[in-house]
Design a protein around this motif. Sequence first.
Motif, PDB file in Angstrom:
ATOM      1  N   ALA A 157       1.919  13.625  -0.491  1.00  0.00           N
ATOM      2  CA  ALA A 157       2.972  13.164  -1.386  1.00  0.00           C
ATOM      3  C   ALA A 157       2.778  11.706  -1.765  1.00  0.00           C
ATOM      4  CB  ALA A 157       4.338  13.379  -0.755  1.00  0.00           C
ATOM      5  N   TYR A 158       2.361  10.837  -0.821  1.00  0.00           N
ATOM      6  CA  TYR A 158       2.125   9.468  -1.274  1.00  0.00           C
ATOM      7  C   TYR A 158       0.673   9.245  -1.641  1.00  0.00           C
ATOM      8  CZ  TYR A 158       0.798   8.330   3.596  1.00  0.00           C
ATOM      9  OH  TYR A 158       0.217   8.311   4.823  1.00  0.00           O
ATOM     10  N   MET A 170       8.421  16.873  -3.440  1.00  0.00           N
ATOM     11  CA  MET A 170       7.984  17.190  -2.084  1.00  0.00           C
ATOM     12  C   MET A 170       8.608  16.217  -1.085  1.00  0.00           C
ATOM     13  SD  MET A 170       4.040  17.490  -1.087  1.00  0.00           S
ATOM     14  CE  MET A 170       3.520  17.774   0.576  1.00  0.00           C
ATOM     15  N   THR A 171       8.529  14.906  -1.402  1.00  0.00           N
ATOM     16  CA  THR A 171       9.110  13.898  -0.511  1.00  0.00           C
ATOM     17  C   THR A 171      10.608  14.112  -0.353  1.00  0.00           C
ATOM     18  OG1 THR A 171       7.504  12.413  -1.463  1.00  0.00           O
ATOM     19  CG2 THR A 171       9.160  11.431  -0.065  1.00  0.00           C
ATOM     20  N   LEU A 221       0.810  -1.217   0.000  1.00  0.00           N
ATOM     21  CA  LEU A 221       0.000   0.000   0.000  1.00  0.00           C
ATOM     22  C   LEU A 221       0.841   1.264   0.000  1.00  0.00           C
ATOM     23  CD1 LEU A 221      -2.694  -1.043   2.587  1.00  0.00           C
ATOM     24  CD2 LEU A 221      -3.005  -0.790   0.147  1.00  0.00           C
ATOM     25  N   TYR A 270       5.597   3.127  -8.124  1.00  0.00           N
ATOM     26  CA  TYR A 270       4.794   3.311  -9.336  1.00  0.00           C
ATOM     27  C   TYR A 270       4.758   4.797  -9.701  1.00  0.00           C
ATOM     28  CZ  TYR A 270       0.697   3.282 -12.361  1.00  0.00           C
ATOM     29  OH  TYR A 270      -0.153   3.446 -13.410  1.00  0.00           O
ATOM     30  N   ALA A 315       4.959  15.293  -6.294  1.00  0.00           N
ATOM     31  CA  ALA A 315       4.941  14.566  -5.020  1.00  0.00           C
ATOM     32  C   ALA A 315       6.338  14.053  -4.677  1.00  0.00           C
ATOM     33  CB  ALA A 315       3.956  13.408  -5.087  1.00  0.00           C
ATOM     34  N   THR A 368      -3.535   7.255  -7.899  1.00  0.00           N
ATOM     35  CA  THR A 368      -3.338   6.791  -9.279  1.00  0.00           C
ATOM     36  C   THR A 368      -3.401   5.275  -9.357  1.00  0.00           C
ATOM     37  OG1 THR A 368      -1.747   8.595  -9.333  1.00  0.00           O
ATOM     38  CG2 THR A 368      -1.915   7.242 -11.286  1.00  0.00           C
ATOM     39  N   VAL A 369      -2.710   4.619  -8.423  1.00  0.00           N
ATOM     40  CA  VAL A 369      -2.724   3.149  -8.414  1.00  0.00           C
ATOM     41  C   VAL A 369      -4.134   2.632  -8.140  1.00  0.00           C
ATOM     42  CG1 VAL A 369      -1.920   1.127  -7.153  1.00  0.00           C
ATOM     43  CG2 VAL A 369      -0.314   2.893  -7.789  1.00  0.00           C
ATOM     44  N   LEU A 410      -8.196   1.278   2.429  1.00  0.00           N
ATOM     45  CA  LEU A 410      -6.813   0.899   2.112  1.00  0.00           C
ATOM     46  C   LEU A 410      -5.882   2.088   2.281  1.00  0.00           C
ATOM     47  CD1 LEU A 410      -7.215  -1.403  -1.023  1.00  0.00           C
ATOM     48  CD2 LEU A 410      -6.613  -2.049   1.304  1.00  0.00           C
ATOM     49  N   TYR A 427      -6.904   4.050  -8.852  1.00  0.00           N
ATOM     50  CA  TYR A 427      -7.710   4.215 -10.065  1.00  0.00           C
ATOM     51  C   TYR A 427      -7.411   3.103 -11.050  1.00  0.00           C
ATOM     52  CZ  TYR A 427      -9.896   8.669  -9.027  1.00  0.00           C
ATOM     53  OH  TYR A 427     -10.690   9.628  -8.478  1.00  0.00           O
ATOM     54  N   LYS A 428      -6.112   2.718 -11.099  1.00  0.00           N
ATOM     55  CA  LYS A 428      -5.707   1.662 -12.026  1.00  0.00           C
ATOM     56  C   LYS A 428      -6.437   0.358 -11.696  1.00  0.00           C
ATOM     57  CE  LYS A 428      -1.579  -0.521 -12.345  1.00  0.00           C
ATOM     58  NZ  LYS A 428      -0.127  -0.654 -12.375  1.00  0.00           N
ATOM     59  N   PHE A 429      -6.578   0.065 -10.388  1.00  0.00           N
ATOM     60  CA  PHE A 429      -7.234  -1.180  -9.983  1.00  0.00           C
ATOM     61  C   PHE A 429      -8.732  -0.990  -9.752  1.00  0.00           C
ATOM     62  CE2 PHE A 429      -2.817  -2.123  -8.677  1.00  0.00           C
ATOM     63  CZ  PHE A 429      -2.644  -3.255  -9.453  1.00  0.00           C
ATOM     64  N   ILE A 457      -1.062  11.002  -3.744  1.00  0.00           N
ATOM     65  CA  ILE A 457      -1.290  11.195  -5.181  1.00  0.00           C
ATOM     66  C   ILE A 457      -0.910   9.949  -5.979  1.00  0.00           C
ATOM     67  CG2 ILE A 457      -0.472  12.501  -7.177  1.00  0.00           C
ATOM     68  CD1 ILE A 457      -0.660  14.989  -5.401  1.00  0.00           C
ATOM     69  N   PRO A 458       0.320   9.392  -5.801  1.00  0.00           N
ATOM     70  CA  PRO A 458       0.597   8.135  -6.506  1.00  0.00           C
ATOM     71  C   PRO A 458      -0.363   7.023  -6.104  1.00  0.00           C
ATOM     72  CG  PRO A 458       2.599   8.980  -5.475  1.00  0.00           C
ATOM     73  CD  PRO A 458       1.502   9.885  -5.072  1.00  0.00           C
ATOM     74  N   MET A 459      -0.746   7.016  -4.807  1.00  0.00           N
ATOM     75  CA  MET A 459      -1.634   5.953  -4.363  1.00  0.00           C
ATOM     76  C   MET A 459      -3.001   6.065  -5.030  1.00  0.00           C
ATOM     77  SD  MET A 459      -2.972   5.209  -0.638  1.00  0.00           S
ATOM     78  CE  MET A 459      -2.245   3.667  -0.326  1.00  0.00           C
ATOM     79  N   PRO A 496       2.814   1.801  -4.501  1.00  0.00           N
ATOM     80  CA  PRO A 496       2.324   3.033  -5.129  1.00  0.00           C
ATOM     81  C   PRO A 496       3.416   4.085  -5.265  1.00  0.00           C
ATOM     82  CG  PRO A 496       0.821   2.343  -3.435  1.00  0.00           C
ATOM     83  CD  PRO A 496       2.011   1.450  -3.337  1.00  0.00           C
ATOM     84  N   PHE A 497       4.305   4.131  -4.284  1.00  0.00           N
ATOM     85  CA  PHE A 497       5.346   5.135  -4.328  1.00  0.00           C
ATOM     86  C   PHE A 497       6.278   4.899  -5.515  1.00  0.00           C
ATOM     87  CE2 PHE A 497       8.702   7.811  -2.780  1.00  0.00           C
ATOM     88  CZ  PHE A 497       7.977   8.831  -2.228  1.00  0.00           C
TER      89      PHE A 497
END
Lengths: 307, 287
Positions: B131-132, A280-281, A47, A54, A277, B138-139, B154, B141-143, B134-136, A51-52
């Motif tokens: 920061a996490y 930022m990190t 989780l 990706y 992002a 995206t993921v 989640l 949405y993918k699933f 936004i990628p999350m 995602p990070f």
Amino acid sequence: MSAPPVTAPTPPAGARPRAALRHRLAERGVDRTLLLVLPAALAVIALFCYPFLYGLQLSFQPTRGGALGAYRQFFSEPFSRKSIWATFSLAVPASLINVGVSVPISYRMRREFRGKRLLLALLVVPITLGTVLTAEGILEFYGPAGWFNRTLHLLGLTASPMHLTMNYTGVLLSLVISGFPFAYLLTHSYLSGIHPSLEKAAATLGAGWWQRFRHVTFPLLLPGLMTTFSLSFVMAFAVFPSAMMVGDPNGSTHVISIEAYQAALERFDYAQGSADAMIMTALMLVVLVAVTALRSRLYRGSTGGKG
Amino acid sequence: MSASVRTAGPGADRPRGLSLRPGTWLTWAVLTFFFVNLLGVIGTVLVDSLGRRWFASWLPSGWTGHWYSDAWKEFGLGRVLGTTVEVTFLVVLLSLVLAVPASYALARRDFPRKKLLTTLFVLPILVPPIAYGIPMATVLYKFHLAGSITGVVLANLVPSIPFVIFTMTPFIEQVDPKIEAAARMCGAPTRTVLTRVLAPLLLPGILAAGILVLVRTFGMFELTFLTAGPTSQTLVVTLFSAVNSAGIRSTQSIDAMAVLYTGTMAVLLLIALRFVNPTQLVARSSE
């Protein structure tokens, strides 16, 4: 504990070497209990890490400009580049104020006195407020016709209302209101972990209160203060809702999280949003690593407490 | 605490509490100023949510309670609260189930690469949620999970699992390993040790961690905001959306909703404070 070297005869093939391996592993702390870590570790990997990563690879695949296009885009445009400055100029003062003010207050609060529990409870109140109530309250209380400006006017301190909302000051106010209780609670608990006998020893040797604070309590407290600073900084750095509601999101408080949000979920440019992002990190981690490096140079022994 | 050594009781301490040193006065003045401002911020929202009409005056022209019923109907708060409760309880339950065993292993065993594993659990706390998030998103949405309650749960698990681990570890370290050893010596298998010996001893810690996660999830804005759809919004997100479309909504009913949110949050936090002393989360005082 390391095992003494055993010169055992070579074990017969079969179950024995496996058992020996298990014992050797168990001596280093690896046994079946460790399986208990697996579910949580897998959840965090699936989780958070996935995602990070990706997002990281997505940030290298913008629609135009090659692999580093999204990053180049961020740094070439003054409006988005300035969001770094906007973020730091909010987060650094906010966390310095929160940590700085909580030191003298928690220093005074070490003694037992009447109403201490009540005071502690009152300090926890802002945690319950939530960003929206804080934002609405700031808009109405510090606004041009709010109670704050009315009081100033009544006392004859200002001729015209001060502009405290919809700008930098408004966001800083909301960061102090929501961040100070956290900083205070942490500082207070670090301070109460320092055993009073240390200061008493200094007092016996004739140190005044300033000398005691400067040479005994403060050096012991400093590592804790730096942790508090880091955590306050994490909170203030991620400022998002209040920068939108009480700030000036398209001007002085266009912080990097707004930049990232607008790229990803308003323009649906996920590559750019992920790149923002990641920037930022990276900035966040640079600050944390710097603070940690500074902290590791400080005294790390016992503070006399149990904790 | 320091005073318990120096003085006999609260009465004996009082003369010292009224010392007139300027530093003391300055400290209390700053604290008072903070509280006055805090009171003002809360007060204006409360007064506004109960006021009839309030422009340029000290107080509104009259009092009414209808903004609360308006907010309830206008924003469908019944459904929103239902979603909030559902999300929060799922997050609490799942994070406890996943993280309590892990914190047991981390507290009891010292193994190679332990630092690496600890870093893995620290990172979600240190990286800003946006920061996490936004990628999350995206993921998710993918699933095809974004917008659903599953997606929101989640996303909220990410900061909750490390939070439970770091709250639980000191609680577990307080339990003497000899108790477990004794149980094992009497022939109890691991499962029995966990359920019959450790679980009752750790119950206060588990409760504390669970309630703190409850409070955090209830107030978590960023992650829910990024991953929620129209049917999976929690109260915070509904509030924020209401503010951002402020042209249509009356400020008073937003304020009424904010008061409802804060009231619920305060009750939750008061319950939490009965189980945990907030000042002892990081270091235990030397009493």
